[in-house]
Structure formats: structure tokens, C-alpha cells
Design a protein around this motif. Structure first.
Motif, short mmCIF file in Angstrom:
data_model
loop_
_atom_site.label_atom_id
_atom_site.label_comp_id
_atom_site.label_asym_id
_atom_site.label_seq_id
_atom_site.Cartn_x
_atom_site.Cartn_y
_atom_site.Cartn_z
N LYS A 352 -23.59 -0.50 81.68
CA LYS A 352 -23.75 0.89 82.09
C LYS A 352 -24.94 1.06 83.04
O LYS A 352 -25.02 2.04 83.77
N GLN A 358 -18.63 -3.67 86.71
CA GLN A 358 -17.43 -3.26 86.00
C GLN A 358 -16.26 -3.23 86.97
O GLN A 358 -16.31 -2.52 87.98
N SER A 361 -13.24 0.14 85.79
CA SER A 361 -13.37 1.59 85.89
C SER A 361 -14.23 1.93 87.10
O SER A 361 -14.88 1.07 87.68
N THR A 429 -17.43 9.36 83.76
CA THR A 429 -16.47 8.45 83.12
C THR A 429 -17.19 7.56 82.11
O THR A 429 -18.15 6.86 82.45
N GLY A 430 -16.72 7.60 80.88
CA GLY A 430 -17.32 6.78 79.83
C GLY A 430 -18.54 7.42 79.19
O GLY A 430 -19.16 6.82 78.30
N ALA A 433 -18.04 8.26 75.36
CA ALA A 433 -17.97 7.04 74.58
C ALA A 433 -19.35 6.42 74.39
O ALA A 433 -19.71 5.94 73.31
N LEU A 434 -20.17 6.47 75.48
CA LEU A 434 -21.51 5.90 75.38
C LEU A 434 -22.38 6.73 74.44
O LEU A 434 -23.18 6.18 73.67
#
Length: 463
Positions: A352, A358, A361, A429-430, A433-434
Motif C-alpha cells: 500500500k 500492484q 488493481s 480502492t482498497g 479493506a485496509l
């Protein structure tokens, strides 16, 4: 042994008593005492409160009742004899041994309550019958040698040694103890300064009660305990070590302790047998076996409801405590899980902070520096731009550890933070979740820390 009373085998009990007391001047008794073999003693032999100066040896004889209550004598031998009545020797003082062996057969009670025996009590190969009653009672007896209930010893009724003191060993190998509706062998609060030998026991039909028994050494095997169909009572049973060929295997010891009566494994759970077994194993150098015994004890306590009801929070936490660090005895699973979570978190935070790595994504910097570029002061006429601050390198392992342990500060100065939303407040995005992973990591870190503190505390307490 005589098959019938005849003129050649009959001896009056009164004559035996006369001789046992030394006879008289005209009929003195040899210093070796009375030695009768194959006689039929007619009548009850009454020697209560008498002083016998010589041994009393009635071997392979038939007798009725024998009363030696509070008598004093050098030795008593009834080897191979058969008693139709009781042998009463409560409070007797026998300076030598007592021999009720080699085919001795009693159809009444053998009472040695409070007796003092300077030698051994030998019942090897003897048969004692009083179904539903006490076949051999030696409560409070003081025995200077060993007690032999072995090699063909057979009791049909209760054998009692409550509070007895035995200076040497208690030998039960090859013995049979049968009392189907009660306790077959009762040894409460007795003390054996030698070994309890409980190997190759032929049968125990009934309950085996060793409450508060103290022995120096325990010499046993698994098969002998398994013969006790009425269960074991081991609460307060103490021994200094497993000796001889006794097993120190954790599985065998757990199976042995699980043979206790159901109430002592359930609602009236008794922790002492488990804790004492673990203590002895640890002192003998079998630390892994000791831990296994204690872990099983905790699991059984939980099953017995000693840590709350089925759906209680306390019970759930205790279960988690057991799964994670083995109730404080095996932290390995927790340490392994913590290292795995930390490694996974390190990978997540590094990706991240480096979204270009990555490929699955859209790149989004979810971890970035906190400071912004600042305008440098410029002298007149000099052109200059904004100052680009120098950042410390982002260390993903340190960041993961700090999230797991919020009380630590491994990144000084704190120049990096999570960036989960853009300038318009929309989630990147994400981002969600993080954030969820960060919350999980913090919660996991607190739980793991608390459990490790509990483990260290138990370790210090044990030492």
C-alpha cells in the motif's frame, strides 16, 4: 490340613491357651513357643489382653474364632490355616511379623485395628472372604515392615488400611480385590514410607479409594489400574516419584487420571490429582509430559463447567485461552500465529506504500507522508521554488509492529499515515479493506499481548 476332627487331630482351644500362656511348672513351654501343624482346634481361642512370652504358630490348622485383642506376643503365624470365625487382634502388640499366607483362608473378618506389628504383615497367597463386609481391617495399624497383599492374595469384601503407617512397602502385585457393591480397597490417609507396588494386579471389582494416601514411590502399570471397574478415588494421593518400570508417558498418566470416579471428573472436579502428577513429572525432568497433564486438566475443568456455563463469555475466553497458548503451558501456537500475522501485515503495508508494485488493481497510495512541501524564503531577485522535505524510509515491518502494539513508537518522527480517502472524501480502492485490517491487527495485538503476559505470569509462578 485335617479334613475332619478326629481323635488324632483334635486339640482343645483351652489347652492351646494354657500352653500359649507358658504352661506351668510341671508343663513348661519351649522358648520357641507353640508350633502346631495340621491340628483341628476345638473351640474359640481366647487370648484377649494376654501376655504371650513365646511365638504362636498354628500352621495348616482349622480354627474357629481367634481373639488376640490387646494381647502382646512375639510373633503370630497362621500359615495355611483355615478360620471359620473372625481373627480379632485390635490393639495387639506383635513384636515380630504376622503371617496369614500360603493358603491361609478366613471366612470371617480379620481385624488388626490399631495393632502394632514390628515386622511385616504377610497375606501373600491368602484368601479372605466376608462378602459385603470388611475382610481385612488394619485401620490405624503401625507396621514396621511391609504389607504383602500379592501373589495370589484374594479378598472378597473390603480391604481397609485407613490411617495405617507402613515403614516399608505395600505390595499388591498379582492380588485380587473383589467387592462389587462397594469399595474393594480403602487406603485413606495411610502412609507408606517405601513403595506402593500396583503392577500386574489380577482384578479389582469395586472402587479403589486412595484418598490422602502418601507413598514414597509409585510402581505401577496401566493394566492394573484398568482392572478397577468401580473407578478410582485419587484426591489427596501423594507420591514422590514414579519408580521401577512405572511409565512417565503423558498419555498413560492422563488415561490413569481419567479413571477417577465420574463425579471427580465432572461437577465435583478434583484438581489435586492432576496437579500433583504434573509436579512429580516436572521434578523428574519430564516437563513436556507435565504440561500435557495440566492442559488436559484445564480442558476437563472447562467441560465440567468450572469456567462458566455453556454460552458464557468466561467459558468462551477460557476456550480461546486454551487454543491459543495451551492454558498458559504452550505458547507456541500463539507465537507462530503472531509471526504469521506480522509477516502478512508487513506485506500488506509495503504494497500500500508502493502501489506501483500492484498489478492487480489501480495504483493508489494508501500510505503516504504526512508533511507537505513548503515555500523557501527567497532573497530579492533570486528565483526559488518550494522545498521538498526529506522523508525517512517507510519501514513496513516496524509499521506493522506498531499497529499491533499501539503503546510502542518505532517510527520517529511519525511521518507516514494511512490515506484511505481522496480530497472529496471518497474511499480509495482498497481503503475500507485496509482500515478493517488495521482494526483487526490492533485487536489481535492487544489479545496476544494479554495472553503472553498471562503465560509469563504463570511461568514465574511455576518457578
Amino acid at each position: 490340613m485335617p479334613g475332619a476332627m478326629t481323635a488324632g487331630t483334635r486339640i482343645r482351644a483351652g489347652l492351646v491357651r494354657f500352653l500359649a500362656l507358658g504352661g506351668d511348672d510341671g508343663h513348661p513351654v519351649h522358648e520357641r513357643g507353640i508350633q502346631l501343624v495340621g491340628a483341628w482346634i476345638d473351640g474359640d481361642l481366647e487370648l484377649r489382653n494376654c501376655d504371650l512370652t513365646a511365638p504362636l504358630q498354628l500352621q495348616a490348622c482349622r480354627l474357629g474364632l481367634v481373639d488376640l485383642g490387646w494381647a502382646r506376643l512375639p510373633l503370630l503365624s497362621l500359615r495355611g490355616s483355615r478360620l471359620a470365625g473372625d481373627l480379632r487382634a485390635n490393639g495387639a502388640e506383635i513384636r515380630g511379623g504376622v503371617f496369614l499366607n500360603d493358603g491361609f483362608h478366613a471366612r470371617g473378618e480379620v481385624r488388626l485395628l490399631g495393632a502394632s506389628i514390628g515386622g511385616s504383615l504377610t497375606c501373600r497367597g491368602g484368601r479372605f472372604e466376608s462378602p459385603g463386609g470388611v475382610v481385612l481391617g488394619a485401620d490405624g495399624a503401625r507396621i514396621g515392615g511391609s504389607v504383602f497383599l500379592d501373589k495370589g492374595f484374594h479378598a472378597r469384601g473390603e480391604v481397609r488400611l485407613i490411617g495405617a503407617s507402613i515403614d516399608c512397602s505395600l505390595e499388591c502385585s498379582g492380588g485380587r480385590f473383589e467387592n462389587p457393591k462397594g469399595r474393594a480397597f480403602l487406603c485413606q490417609a495411610a502412609q507408606v514410607r517405601g513403595a506402593l507396588v500396583w503392577r500386574d494386579v489380577a482384578r479389582v471389582q469395586g472402587q479403589l479409594d486412595l484418598t490422602a494416601l502418601k507413598v514414597a514411590n509409585l510402581v505401577d502399570n496401566a493394566a492394573s489400574w484398568e482392572t478397577a471397574d468401580g473407578g478410582l478415588i485419587l484426591d489427596g494421593f501423594q507420591y514422590d516419584r514414579f519408580a521401577g518400570e512405572a511409565s512417565t508417558d503423558a498419555a498413560m498418566r492422563i488415561a490413569w487420571l481419567k479413571r477417577q470416579v465420574p463425579t471427580h471428573l465432572g461437577e465435583a472436579f478434583r484438581p489435586q490429582p492432576w496437579e500433583h502428577c504434573a509436579k512429580v513429572l516436572r521434578e523428574m525432568g519430564h516437563a513436556d509430559a507435565a504440561r500435557a497433564v495440566l492442559i488436559e486438566k484445564e480442558a476437563l475443568e472447562r467441560a465440567a463447567g468450572r469456567h462458566g456455563g455453556r454460552w458464557s463469555l468466561r467459558r468462551a475466553l477460557h476456550g480461546f485461552y486454551g487454543k491459543s497458548i495451551g492454558y498458559g503451558y504452550r505458547p507456541g501456537p500463539l507465537v507462530a500465529a503472531t509471526l504469521l500475522v506480522h509477516a502478512l501485515s508487513t506485506a500488506v503495508f509495503w504494497l500500500k506504500a508502493n502501489p506501483s508494485r500492484q498489478w492487480w488493481s489501480a495504483p493508489a497510495y494508501l500510505i503516504q507522508p504526512t508533511a507537505a512541501a513548503t515555500q523557501l524564503p527567497c532573497p530579492a531577485g533570486d528565483g526559488c521554488g518550494p522545498e521538498v522535505p526529506a522523508y525517512d524510509t517507510f519501514l513496513a515491518p516496524a509499521h506493522a509492529l506498531e499497529v499491533m502494539m499501539p503503546i510502542s513508537n518505532l517510527r520517529r518522527p511519525p511521518e507516514w499515515k494511512l490515506r484511505l480517502q481522496d480530497e472529496r472524501g471518497e474511499w480509495l480502492t482498497g481503503g475500507r479493506a485496509l482500515m478493517a485490517w488495521t482494526w483487526f491487527l490492533t485487536l489481535y495485538g492487544w489479545l496476544a499481548g494479554i495472553l503472553l503476559v498471562l503465560w509469563v505470569g504463570k511461568l514465574i509462578k511455576k518457578e
